[in-house]
Design an enzyme around this catalytic site. Sequence first.
Site, PDB file in Angstrom:
ATOM      1  N   LYS A  78      38.184  48.500  19.609  1.00 23.40           N
ATOM      2  CA  LYS A  78      39.126  49.545  19.212  1.00 23.40           C
ATOM      3  C   LYS A  78      40.388  49.565  20.064  1.00 23.40           C
ATOM      4  O   LYS A  78      41.415  50.110  19.642  1.00 23.40           O
ATOM      5  CB  LYS A  78      38.438  50.912  19.256  1.00 23.40           C
ATOM      6  CG  LYS A  78      37.372  51.079  18.181  1.00 23.40           C
ATOM      7  CD  LYS A  78      36.742  52.464  18.232  1.00 23.40           C
ATOM      8  CE  LYS A  78      35.691  52.625  17.145  1.00 23.40           C
ATOM      9  NZ  LYS A  78      35.066  53.971  17.168  1.00 23.40           N
ATOM     10  N   LYS A 112      28.262  44.374   5.293  1.00 19.57           N
ATOM     11  CA  LYS A 112      27.589  45.630   4.973  1.00 19.57           C
ATOM     12  C   LYS A 112      28.552  46.599   4.288  1.00 19.57           C
ATOM     13  O   LYS A 112      29.772  46.536   4.494  1.00 19.57           O
ATOM     14  CB  LYS A 112      27.000  46.277   6.231  1.00 19.57           C
ATOM     15  CG  LYS A 112      28.005  46.899   7.170  1.00 19.57           C
ATOM     16  CD  LYS A 112      27.290  47.637   8.309  1.00 19.57           C
ATOM     17  CE  LYS A 112      28.287  48.359   9.205  1.00 19.57           C
ATOM     18  NZ  LYS A 112      27.620  49.127  10.282  1.00 19.57           N
ATOM     19  N   LYS A 163      32.150  52.772   5.107  1.00 22.25           N
ATOM     20  CA  LYS A 163      33.144  53.762   4.705  1.00 22.25           C
ATOM     21  C   LYS A 163      34.537  53.414   5.215  1.00 22.25           C
ATOM     22  O   LYS A 163      35.520  53.975   4.762  1.00 22.25           O
ATOM     23  CB  LYS A 163      32.736  55.160   5.167  1.00 22.25           C
ATOM     24  CG  LYS A 163      32.557  55.333   6.660  1.00 22.25           C
ATOM     25  CD  LYS A 163      32.016  56.732   6.967  1.00 22.25           C
ATOM     26  CE  LYS A 163      31.712  56.923   8.437  1.00 22.25           C
ATOM     27  NZ  LYS A 163      31.113  58.255   8.715  1.00 22.25           N
TER      28      LYS A 163
END
Length: 328
Positions: free
Chosen positions: A111, A192, A195
């Site tokens: 990140k 996978k 969201k």
Amino acid sequence: MKTIFSGVQPTGTITLGNYIGAFRQFTELQDNYDCLFCIVDQHAITVQQDPDELAKTIRSLAALYLAVGIDPEKSVLFIQSEVPAHAQAGWIMQTISYIGELERMTQFKDKSDGKDAVSAALLTYPPLMAADILIYNANIVPVGDDQKQHIEITRDLADRFNSRYGNILTIPEARFPKNGARIKSLQDPLKKMSKSDPNKKGTITILDTPKEIEKKIKSAVTDSDGVVQYDVENKPGVSNLLTIESSLSGVSIDELVTKYDGQGYGAFKAGVAEAIIAHLVPIQEKYFELLDSPDLDEILDNGAEKANAIASATLSKMESAMGLGRKR
């Protein structure tokens, strides 16, 4: 009875993959364990959030927990920021954490990579995550494979605290998903379902309308031979759709292969969509009943009260062991 703690961030809507892989198992766990389910809203603000949107998502996630079958008579459902002991114990965990071990965390590296300005919270949230678990004396934490590193550092911090201040904290164990359903993206069945996927056609959320579900399944990637067979290596898209229908309908994959024998992908995709809709519509109906109901607030109030009692007792022991305040 052993205690299970699980925390989910209120960011985005639960995907079908989240539901099949985690949330549906939660409803089974609550019959055999003391379960605490936490909406970890303080973790969500490690990156900037729109306040109004965050508040809506917190409430939405709480309603979804209940709609999928979490029973407030069996489990404790609460919001992290409504239990001050999380942040207080998180600070204690920071004092025994080392910068080097935090910088080695995979999610921090991912990140922060290439960014000029990075929130300090991205570096220090693992101690808060450890505190989330440890203040409830959790024995077991259900996690995906990508969270293994966080459980390892939680165990390390608990062991370090106990070595320095006495045997105060329970050392938790990770509980990884059983071999079985691994729901993949509808557009890239090698990855996978997530969201955070920028391609929204690849992800079904638990609140998608029947029309949205039908459209996404109709456009799901399969192959060109038109034969419904379960073969993850050679037919990953078809295998993913079979896994989804089997997981939601309770019908075995072998039976589904027989059911769709000779029918082609049109009928196959229509059947998968029908199974998803049939399963999700009752959940959606309960969700919308709860969303603006005073019952939801009462459940969250009761959950916060129960969580505060447990967490405050553990925090008091931690502070006393460290010599903080006037408690020794």
